[in-house]
Design a protein around this motif. Sequence first.
Motif, PDB file in Angstrom:
ATOM      1  N   MET A   1       0.734  -1.248  -0.019  1.00  0.00           N
ATOM      2  CA  MET A   1      -0.074   0.056  -0.174  1.00  0.00           C
ATOM      3  C   MET A   1       0.976   1.339   0.001  1.00  0.00           C
ATOM      4  SD  MET A   1      -2.758  -0.941   2.691  1.00  0.00           S
ATOM      5  CE  MET A   1      -3.799  -2.619   2.702  1.00  0.00           C
ATOM      6  N   PRO A   2       0.492   2.299  -0.718  1.00  0.00           N
ATOM      7  CA  PRO A   2       1.188   3.522  -0.572  1.00  0.00           C
ATOM      8  C   PRO A   2       1.074   4.000   0.642  1.00  0.00           C
ATOM      9  CG  PRO A   2      -0.090   3.247  -2.706  1.00  0.00           C
ATOM     10  CD  PRO A   2      -0.379   2.215  -1.750  1.00  0.00           C
ATOM     11  N   PRO A   3       1.705   5.353   0.792  1.00  0.00           N
ATOM     12  CA  PRO A   3       1.781   5.994   2.290  1.00  0.00           C
ATOM     13  C   PRO A   3       0.546   6.465   2.623  1.00  0.00           C
ATOM     14  CG  PRO A   3       3.494   7.003   0.739  1.00  0.00           C
ATOM     15  CD  PRO A   3       2.814   6.023   0.059  1.00  0.00           C
ATOM     16  N   PRO A   4       0.127   6.221   3.896  1.00  0.00           N
ATOM     17  CA  PRO A   4      -1.125   6.526   4.251  1.00  0.00           C
ATOM     18  C   PRO A   4      -1.358   7.988   4.765  1.00  0.00           C
ATOM     19  CG  PRO A   4       0.091   5.297   6.045  1.00  0.00           C
ATOM     20  CD  PRO A   4       1.084   5.424   4.632  1.00  0.00           C
ATOM     21  N   PRO A   5      -2.487   8.381   5.388  1.00  0.00           N
ATOM     22  CA  PRO A   5      -2.551   9.984   5.642  1.00  0.00           C
ATOM     23  C   PRO A   5      -1.889   9.997   7.209  1.00  0.00           C
ATOM     24  CG  PRO A   5      -4.440   8.402   6.064  1.00  0.00           C
ATOM     25  CD  PRO A   5      -3.442   7.772   5.343  1.00  0.00           C
ATOM     26  N   ARG A   6      -1.343  11.552   6.984  1.00  0.00           N
ATOM     27  CA  ARG A   6      -0.385  11.696   8.109  1.00  0.00           C
ATOM     28  C   ARG A   6      -1.194  12.784   9.104  1.00  0.00           C
ATOM     29  NH1 ARG A   6       4.859  11.253   7.066  1.00  0.00           N
ATOM     30  NH2 ARG A   6       5.243  11.570   9.446  1.00  0.00           N
ATOM     31  N   ALA A   7      -0.628  13.060  10.179  1.00  0.00           N
ATOM     32  CA  ALA A   7      -1.169  13.865  11.148  1.00  0.00           C
ATOM     33  C   ALA A   7      -1.123  15.300  10.734  1.00  0.00           C
ATOM     34  CB  ALA A   7      -0.353  13.624  12.528  1.00  0.00           C
ATOM     35  N   THR A   8      -0.270  15.792   9.857  1.00  0.00           N
ATOM     36  CA  THR A   8      -0.200  17.011   9.470  1.00  0.00           C
ATOM     37  C   THR A   8      -1.126  17.454   8.159  1.00  0.00           C
ATOM     38  OG1 THR A   8       1.733  16.745   8.152  1.00  0.00           O
ATOM     39  CG2 THR A   8       1.837  17.453  10.623  1.00  0.00           C
ATOM     40  N   GLY A   9      -1.310  18.748   7.964  1.00  0.00           N
ATOM     41  CA  GLY A   9      -2.172  19.122   6.562  1.00  0.00           C
ATOM     42  C   GLY A   9      -3.484  19.028   6.895  1.00  0.00           C
ATOM     43  N   ILE A  10      -4.374  19.899   6.455  1.00  0.00           N
ATOM     44  CA  ILE A  10      -5.766  19.588   6.461  1.00  0.00           C
ATOM     45  C   ILE A  10      -6.096  20.288   4.943  1.00  0.00           C
ATOM     46  CG2 ILE A  10      -7.984  19.978   7.361  1.00  0.00           C
ATOM     47  CD1 ILE A  10      -6.185  18.352   8.908  1.00  0.00           C
ATOM     48  N   PRO A  11      -6.192  19.755   3.935  1.00  0.00           N
ATOM     49  CA  PRO A  11      -6.350  20.241   2.568  1.00  0.00           C
ATOM     50  C   PRO A  11      -7.796  20.653   2.469  1.00  0.00           C
ATOM     51  CG  PRO A  11      -5.139  18.205   2.186  1.00  0.00           C
ATOM     52  CD  PRO A  11      -5.371  18.303   3.621  1.00  0.00           C
ATOM     53  N   GLY A 100      -6.988  13.634   2.888  1.00  0.00           N
ATOM     54  CA  GLY A 100      -5.537  13.109   2.663  1.00  0.00           C
ATOM     55  C   GLY A 100      -5.621  13.407   1.221  1.00  0.00           C
ATOM     56  N   MET A 101      -6.759  13.237   0.634  1.00  0.00           N
ATOM     57  CA  MET A 101      -6.723  12.787  -0.926  1.00  0.00           C
ATOM     58  C   MET A 101      -6.408  14.360  -1.647  1.00  0.00           C
ATOM     59  SD  MET A 101      -9.333   9.785  -1.808  1.00  0.00           S
ATOM     60  CE  MET A 101     -10.741  10.654  -1.034  1.00  0.00           C
ATOM     61  N   GLY A 102      -6.697  15.196  -0.791  1.00  0.00           N
ATOM     62  CA  GLY A 102      -6.425  16.641  -1.415  1.00  0.00           C
ATOM     63  C   GLY A 102      -5.186  17.162  -1.415  1.00  0.00           C
ATOM     64  N   ASP A 103      -3.970  16.555  -0.909  1.00  0.00           N
ATOM     65  CA  ASP A 103      -2.833  16.754  -0.744  1.00  0.00           C
ATOM     66  C   ASP A 103      -1.987  16.725  -2.180  1.00  0.00           C
ATOM     67  OD1 ASP A 103      -1.995  14.429  -1.083  1.00  0.00           O
ATOM     68  OD2 ASP A 103      -1.445  13.902   0.990  1.00  0.00           O
ATOM     69  N   ASP A 104      -0.774  17.270  -2.141  1.00  0.00           N
ATOM     70  CA  ASP A 104       0.036  17.361  -3.232  1.00  0.00           C
ATOM     71  C   ASP A 104       1.253  16.439  -3.243  1.00  0.00           C
ATOM     72  OD1 ASP A 104       1.667  18.501  -1.269  1.00  0.00           O
ATOM     73  OD2 ASP A 104       1.927  20.460  -2.443  1.00  0.00           O
ATOM     74  N   TRP A 105       1.066  15.182  -2.400  1.00  0.00           N
ATOM     75  CA  TRP A 105       1.969  14.207  -2.398  1.00  0.00           C
ATOM     76  C   TRP A 105       2.175  13.386  -3.510  1.00  0.00           C
ATOM     77  CZ3 TRP A 105       2.398   9.024  -3.085  1.00  0.00           C
ATOM     78  CH2 TRP A 105       3.529   8.535  -2.601  1.00  0.00           C
ATOM     79  N   GLU A 106       3.651  13.358  -3.793  1.00  0.00           N
ATOM     80  CA  GLU A 106       3.848  12.444  -4.960  1.00  0.00           C
ATOM     81  C   GLU A 106       4.999  11.455  -4.645  1.00  0.00           C
ATOM     82  OE1 GLU A 106       2.242  12.290  -7.832  1.00  0.00           O
ATOM     83  OE2 GLU A 106       0.810  13.793  -7.833  1.00  0.00           O
ATOM     84  N   ASP A 158      -6.509   6.194  -4.239  1.00  0.00           N
ATOM     85  CA  ASP A 158      -5.740   7.407  -4.917  1.00  0.00           C
ATOM     86  C   ASP A 158      -4.232   7.297  -4.743  1.00  0.00           C
ATOM     87  OD1 ASP A 158      -5.722  10.458  -5.294  1.00  0.00           O
ATOM     88  OD2 ASP A 158      -4.697  10.355  -3.296  1.00  0.00           O
ATOM     89  N   ARG A 159      -3.743   6.847  -3.662  1.00  0.00           N
ATOM     90  CA  ARG A 159      -2.339   6.619  -3.428  1.00  0.00           C
ATOM     91  C   ARG A 159      -1.780   5.818  -4.519  1.00  0.00           C
ATOM     92  NH1 ARG A 159      -2.487  10.949  -1.002  1.00  0.00           N
ATOM     93  NH2 ARG A 159      -1.259  11.175   0.895  1.00  0.00           N
ATOM     94  N   TYR A 160      -2.491   4.429  -4.710  1.00  0.00           N
ATOM     95  CA  TYR A 160      -1.960   3.656  -5.485  1.00  0.00           C
ATOM     96  C   TYR A 160      -1.926   4.183  -6.980  1.00  0.00           C
ATOM     97  CZ  TYR A 160      -2.228  -0.708  -2.879  1.00  0.00           C
ATOM     98  OH  TYR A 160      -2.028  -1.694  -1.978  1.00  0.00           O
ATOM     99  N   THR A 161      -2.851   5.102  -7.493  1.00  0.00           N
ATOM    100  CA  THR A 161      -2.972   5.573  -8.841  1.00  0.00           C
ATOM    101  C   THR A 161      -1.605   6.549  -8.886  1.00  0.00           C
ATOM    102  OG1 THR A 161      -5.430   5.612  -8.825  1.00  0.00           O
ATOM    103  CG2 THR A 161      -4.145   6.958 -10.296  1.00  0.00           C
ATOM    104  N   ARG A 162      -1.304   7.423  -7.654  1.00  0.00           N
ATOM    105  CA  ARG A 162      -0.373   8.263  -7.906  1.00  0.00           C
ATOM    106  C   ARG A 162       1.056   7.749  -7.975  1.00  0.00           C
ATOM    107  NH1 ARG A 162      -1.369  13.284  -3.540  1.00  0.00           N
ATOM    108  NH2 ARG A 162      -3.671  12.953  -3.358  1.00  0.00           N
ATOM    109  N   CYS A 163       1.198   6.364  -7.454  1.00  0.00           N
ATOM    110  CA  CYS A 163       2.415   5.745  -7.384  1.00  0.00           C
ATOM    111  C   CYS A 163       2.656   4.861  -8.650  1.00  0.00           C
ATOM    112  CB  CYS A 163       2.528   4.884  -6.130  1.00  0.00           C
ATOM    113  SG  CYS A 163       2.570   5.650  -4.528  1.00  0.00           S
ATOM    114  N   GLU A 164       1.622   4.897  -9.603  1.00  0.00           N
ATOM    115  CA  GLU A 164       1.811   4.065 -10.498  1.00  0.00           C
ATOM    116  C   GLU A 164       2.896   4.690 -11.595  1.00  0.00           C
ATOM    117  OE1 GLU A 164      -2.070   3.860 -12.274  1.00  0.00           O
ATOM    118  OE2 GLU A 164      -2.661   2.191 -11.033  1.00  0.00           O
TER     119      GLU A 164
END
Length: 236
Positions: A1-11, A100-106, A158-164
């Motif tokens: 699984m890709p990185p899960p939600p973290r404690a910081t940042g509220i998009p 967590g799906m609204g962040d800009d993580w890549e 969402d994370r899997y899609t980004r990690c592809e």
Amino acid sequence: MPPPPRATGIPDTDSAAPHTASGSAAAAAAAPAPPVRRPGGRTARNRAQVLDAVRSELVEHGYDALTVDAVADRAGVHRTTVYRRWGDVGGLLADVLNAGMGDDWEPADTGTLYGDLAALNHDIQTALSEQPSVTAALIAASFRSEQAARALRRFWDDRYTRCEVTVERAVERGDVPPDTAARPLLVAATAPLYHQLVLLRAEPDPLLPDEAARSAALAASAGIFTRSPSGRRALT
């Protein structure tokens, strides 16, 4: 699984998705997802405060003690505001995950598949082993709340899609066969971290992120994650 939600940042976004179920739950879940809202000003501040409060209450007191009243008190908002927007604890947990799906993580671009997967695994290990771990608490809560479970599945998707893109880059470099299936490869690379830290609740192994990434990258280069014309994954 890709990185899960973290404690910081509220998009400042909301999201929802349909879900197939039975009875009244099916009708509600099958309804079209509402449009993404981007509230500003007081609404945005209230949302940030409430979601921060959900995280804090969850890691400090656990799912059984998580209540709308406790969250409202901690966030400094009226409980009717929370009930009106989120409905119940399930709605609160789902929105934490939706945020967590609204962040800009890549995923990192290190120049090699092994390096990309190792960086991914180190992100996961950090999120799961930090104390307190909001990530681990949200995963645990998803087994108690169907709304949270659905939101978590959307988050993973969402994370899997980004990690592809990590696999796409490997294909472009010629590191793996062109018909390599990205998602099975990503699952194989990251699953040992979740097994060790979530299922076994063991201490973090500093070598595991790199070892799991190396094993998955070598398997991918050998064609383990390619797909046959029938759509079934080939193992040779």
